[in-house]
Design a protein around this motif. Structure first.
Motif, PDB file in Angstrom:
ATOM      1  N   ALA A   1      41.911   9.498  27.813  1.00  0.00           N
ATOM      2  CA  ALA A   1      40.884   8.538  27.414  1.00  0.00           C
ATOM      3  C   ALA A   1      41.432   7.135  27.611  1.00  0.00           C
ATOM      4  N   ASP A   2      41.648   6.435  26.485  1.00  0.00           N
ATOM      5  CA  ASP A   2      42.102   5.044  26.596  1.00  0.00           C
ATOM      6  C   ASP A   2      43.581   4.935  26.925  1.00  0.00           C
TER       7      ASP A   2
ATOM      8  N   GLU B   1      45.793  -1.144  35.798  1.00  0.00           N
ATOM      9  CA  GLU B   1      45.264  -0.236  36.791  1.00  0.00           C
ATOM     10  C   GLU B   1      44.419   0.855  36.127  1.00  0.00           C
ATOM     11  N   TRP B   2      44.887   1.335  34.996  1.00  0.00           N
ATOM     12  CA  TRP B   2      44.164   2.386  34.285  1.00  0.00           C
ATOM     13  C   TRP B   2      42.806   1.879  33.792  1.00  0.00           C
TER      14      TRP B   2
ATOM     15  N   ASN C   1      35.518   6.544  34.415  1.00  0.00           N
ATOM     16  CA  ASN C   1      35.675   7.935  34.037  1.00  0.00           C
ATOM     17  C   ASN C   1      35.496   8.833  35.265  1.00  0.00           C
ATOM     18  N   GLY C   2      36.205   9.911  35.239  1.00  0.00           N
ATOM     19  CA  GLY C   2      36.104  10.867  36.324  1.00  0.00           C
ATOM     20  C   GLY C   2      37.496  11.357  36.759  1.00  0.00           C
ATOM     21  N   ILE C   3      37.523  11.988  37.902  1.00  0.00           N
ATOM     22  CA  ILE C   3      38.780  12.560  38.410  1.00  0.00           C
ATOM     23  C   ILE C   3      39.655  11.459  38.994  1.00  0.00           C
TER      24      ILE C   3
ATOM     25  N   ILE D   1      41.675  13.919  34.720  1.00  0.00           N
ATOM     26  CA  ILE D   1      40.353  13.365  34.408  1.00  0.00           C
ATOM     27  C   ILE D   1      40.509  12.215  33.439  1.00  0.00           C
ATOM     28  N   LYS D   2      39.846  11.104  33.819  1.00  0.00           N
ATOM     29  CA  LYS D   2      39.740   9.995  32.856  1.00  0.00           C
ATOM     30  C   LYS D   2      38.381  10.132  32.165  1.00  0.00           C
TER      31      LYS D   2
END
Length: 816
Positions: free
Chosen positions: A691-692, A733-734, A739-741, A763-764
């Protein structure tokens, strides 16, 4: 051991075999060893005991050697040779029985068996020790019997029908109870000469036609009653044999043919008498005719001089003669030339294999030419082991002179060869040359003499070479007064207590020394002569202390010659201008260097020869199992052998060898690296959700030569370098990622540029909804993710679904 009627061992068509150290006994009705059609076999050192027949050679059994066997109490035959069995040798065997009965024959040869040689055998107690022939239709021819001893027999030699052209010589027949020779009719043309017939009960009986002398000599018959008026050792009248054959010995020996131990004197000018060669040649201890091809041989005498006589003295002789295998001791001591053997004013003598001791001189050659002294052992005399006076062109080879006051002297003797002798423990000199010129002193072992190994006095133009001169208590070699123009080369001069070579006195000059090796002498050389040369213009001598010059002991061009002269000790300044010196080469490796890394291409090398000259260069990876030649001091290692190496630590040994065969080597250790780094991604895991919080990128990388590690995100061009094997993705960068792969590709390379990569996908999922969500929400989320819809769309859908659900809940309450 066998039963009745059998042959214990049969060799049938057997060739080149060895039958040795066996015992065959108690064969009551058969043969112990039976050879048929067998050739070139050796029957050696066996024991045949109490058999009916010990050995039979049958049916063309040729060229066999039967020697040094013992035949004991065999009933019928020791050896039976028959049916075309030819060219066999039967020698040095013992045929012994306790009594005449029942032992029949020692050797029986019959039925077309030719050219057999029977010599140096001993027979005791046989009815017929030698039995030849059978019937008139079967011939036994051309066999030779020599130097055999036949004792205690009934009939010593039996010649039956068909026995022809056989020769009997130098045999001793003693003590027969019947005929010493028994010849039947049709035993013809056999020859007997220089045999010794003693103590026979009955005169020889010969019914054939045979010869009992050759052209020079007959036999000794102890019943002969003639005379010898001219003293030539041959009886004046013939000896008649009984029997129908009417045979005579026309040249019977006269007088005792055996030696009684007394001293021997021969004068070559005498034609007859007991001091003539003619008389001596008729004795049992002398054979031959005095020619170059058939010399007189005096052999096997034992003479005790009783301290009053010379043991053997021969003078004024020009025939060819030899003195062999004699034991001579206790000669007289009063005369200046008293000796074990003295040969005066003679030529063509051969003196060999004699044991001579406790005499004044061992061997004395007095004005003798063209003679040979060979393999004699001379010890414990009171003056010289060998003395050669006014003699030329003699050869003195391979004698042992031990524990004598003086070893060997050439006195006023020229052009002689003194080779391969051992001269040990003389109380003065080993070899001395006095007024001796143009002699060769070569390959002698001269050691432990109390004064000098070799001594020269007024001696010139001698070649002294290849001698081993060791541990003499004074000098290895003493070059004294007026010894000039000698060549002294290739000698080993070792551990002499005072000086290796000592030169002193009046005018020892113009001697040349080269290629000698001086090792561990107290002093190598002392020079007090004039104009002596310690090199021949091409090469000097080896001095083991040349290295005392330290850094000046150099052979810079690798020609085997030291760069600076060797200075000799002595009152006269002199030096070896060309000292033999060879320093081993020294190799250095410039490249590759230790711990250097290489990949697929073979390394370049560079070598330097710091000292010496390299004749050949090579290297090896495997301690010399495989050597690879290099063409020069620089270049590349062989590609084919390098390709066989895998990812590994490699030791390379480089070698150089100079022309003398000296080798130097150096090693270097390098590493071949042809495999890319192996990457394992511990975190994140494939399919893992984040997640975060930014993910931790944690790696295991296997490579000892790792250079750098980096990664890219979602296959874009931007590169992110890692400082270690574990770090978090950058927050910026993150945050930029939706969200996604998320795809991460990690790269690593090593120092040789070998590169590898590994991928991971996770996965984000940055969640912003705090209430429970329906299945419709998740469906929308998945559709949005798959379709690539933005975050706003997802939020809109989520709010709509939320309001819809709220409205339904209100409606249900109202309905209640």
């Amino acid at each position: 051991r066998g039963d009745s009627g059998v042959h214990i061992i049969t060799l049938y068509r057997t060739n080149n075999g060895l039958f040795k150290n066996n015992t065959i006994k108690l064969i009551s009705n058969g043969v112990g060893l039976y050879l048929t059609e067998s050739t070139n076999n050796t029957v050696y050192q066996n024991k045949f005991y109490m058999n009916e027949e010990a050995i039979r050679l049958y049916s063309s059994s040729n060229y066999n050697n039967i020697s040094y066997n013992n035949f004991l109490q065999n009933d019928n035959y020791g050896i039976y040779v028959t049916h075309f069995s030819n060219y066999n040798s039967i020698s040095f065997n013992n045929f012994i029985n306790p009594s005449l009965s029942p032992c029949f024959a020692g050797i029986h040869i019959l039925r077309w068996s030719y050219y057999n040689n029977v010599f140096d055998n001993y027979f005791e107690y046989h009815q017929y020790p030698i039995d030849l022939g059978s019937t008139s239709t079967y011939f036994t021819r051309y066999n030779n019997f020599s130097n055999n001893i036949l004792k205690y027999s009934e009939r010593a030699v039996v010649m039956r029908y068909g026995c022809e052209y056989n020769i009997f010589t130098q045999n001793l027949i003693d003590d027969t109870t019947q005929y010493v020779i028994y010849g039947q009719s049709s035993s013809n043309d056999n020859t007997f000469y220089k045999n010794y017939f003693l103590n026979y009960a009955m005169e020889p009986l010969d019914g054939g036609s045979n010869y009992y002398n050759n052209s020079f000599i007959g036999n000794y018959w102890d019943t002969y009653v003639g005379s010898d008026a001219d003293g030539d050792g041959i009886g004046d009248s013939s000896y008649a044999l009984s029997g129908t054959g009417t045979n005579y010995d026309y040249l019977p020996l006269y007088g005792d043919p055996f030696h009684n131990g007394s001293s021997l004197y021969i004068d070559g000018v005498l034609d007859n008498g007991i001091h003539s060669w003619q008389w001596v040649s008729t004795r049992s201890w002398c054979s031959g005719l005095g020619t170059e091809m058939n010399p007189f041989i005096i052999e096997g005498l034992t003479i005790d001089g009783l301290n009053s006589e010379i043991c053997i003295e021969i003078e004024n002789s020009d025939v060819y003669f030899s003195i062999e295998n004699c034991e001579l001791f206790n000669s007289s001591q009063t005369g200046s030339k008293d000796s074990g053997i003295i040969i005066r004013n003679s030529t063509n003598a051969l003196v060999k294999k004699n044991l001579i001791y406790s005499n004044k001189h061992g061997i004395f050659l007095d004005r003798c030419n063209n003679s040979i002294l060979l393999n004699n052992q001379i010890e414990n005399v009171t003056l010289f082991g060998i003395y050669v006076f006014e003699s030329e062109n003699n050869s003195i080879f391979s004698n042992i002179l031990f524990n004598n006051p003086r070893g060997l002297r050439l006195d006023s003797s020229h052009a002689n060869m003194v080779n391969d002798n051992k001269i040990l423990n003389s109380t003065t000199q080993g070899i001395s040359l006095r007024f001796a010129h143009m002699n060769s002193v070569k390959s002698n072992e001269i050691k432990y003499n109390h004064f000098d190994g070799i001594y020269t006095y007024f001696s010139s133009k001698n070649n002294i070479t290849q001698n081993y001169i060791l541990h003499n208590q004074r000098h290895g070699m003493f070059i004294s007064y007026n010894s000039t123009n000698n060549f002294i080369y290739q000698n080993e001069v070792i551990k002499n207590n005072n000086t290796g070579i000592y030169i002193i006195g009046t005018l020892p000059m113009n001697n040349t020394f080269w290629n000698n090796a001086f090792t561990e002498n107290a002093r190598h050389a002392f020079e007090n002569g004039t104009l002596n040369f310690w090199d021949n213009g091409i090469i000097g001598n080896y001095w083991d202390n040349y290295t005392d010059l330290g850094s000046n002991a150099v052979d810079s061009n690798d020609d085997g010659i030291g760069d600076i002269p060797y200075i000799l000790l002595g009152l006269e300044p002199n030096q070896d201008n060309l000292p033999i010196f060879w320093d081993a080469p020294i190799l250095e490796i410039n490249t590759p260097i230790n711990d250097a890394l290489y990949s697929f291409n073979a390394p370049q090398y560079s070598l330097t020869v710091e000292k010496g000259v390299a004749e050949s260069i090579w290297y090896t990876y495997d301690d010399g199992i495989t050597n690879i030649t290099l063409p020069s001091l620089t270049g590349f290692l062989q590609e084919a052998s390098w390709d066989l190496k895998v990812d590994e630590i490699i030791q390379i040994s480089f070698f150089i060898k100079d022309s003398r065969g000296y080798i130097d080597s150096k090693e270097v250790t390098i590493e071949k690296d042809i495999e890319a780094p192996k990457i394992s991604i511990n975190s994140p895991l494939n399919g893992q959700e984040f997640a975060d919080t930014t993910p931790l990128l944690d790696l295991d990388i296997d490579d000892s030569n790792l250079d750098s590690v980096w990664y890219i995100i979602n296959f874009e061009d931007e590169i992110y370098l890692m400082s270690g094997s574990s770090e978090y993705l950058g927050q910026d960068e993150w945050s930029k990622l939706g969200n996604g792969i998320v795809n991460i590709r990690v790269y690593a390379n090593d120092s040789m540029g070998n590169t590898n990569f590994e991928d991971v996908s996770f996965i984000k999922n940055k969640a912003i909804i705090l209430m429970p969500l329906s299945s419709e929400f998740f469906l929308a989320l998945i559709i949005g993710t798959i379709s690539g819809a933005g975050l706003a769309t997802l939020i809109f859908v989520s709010i709509a679904l939320f309001l819809r659900k709220k409205k339904k809940q209100t409606a249900r309450r109202d309905s209640k």
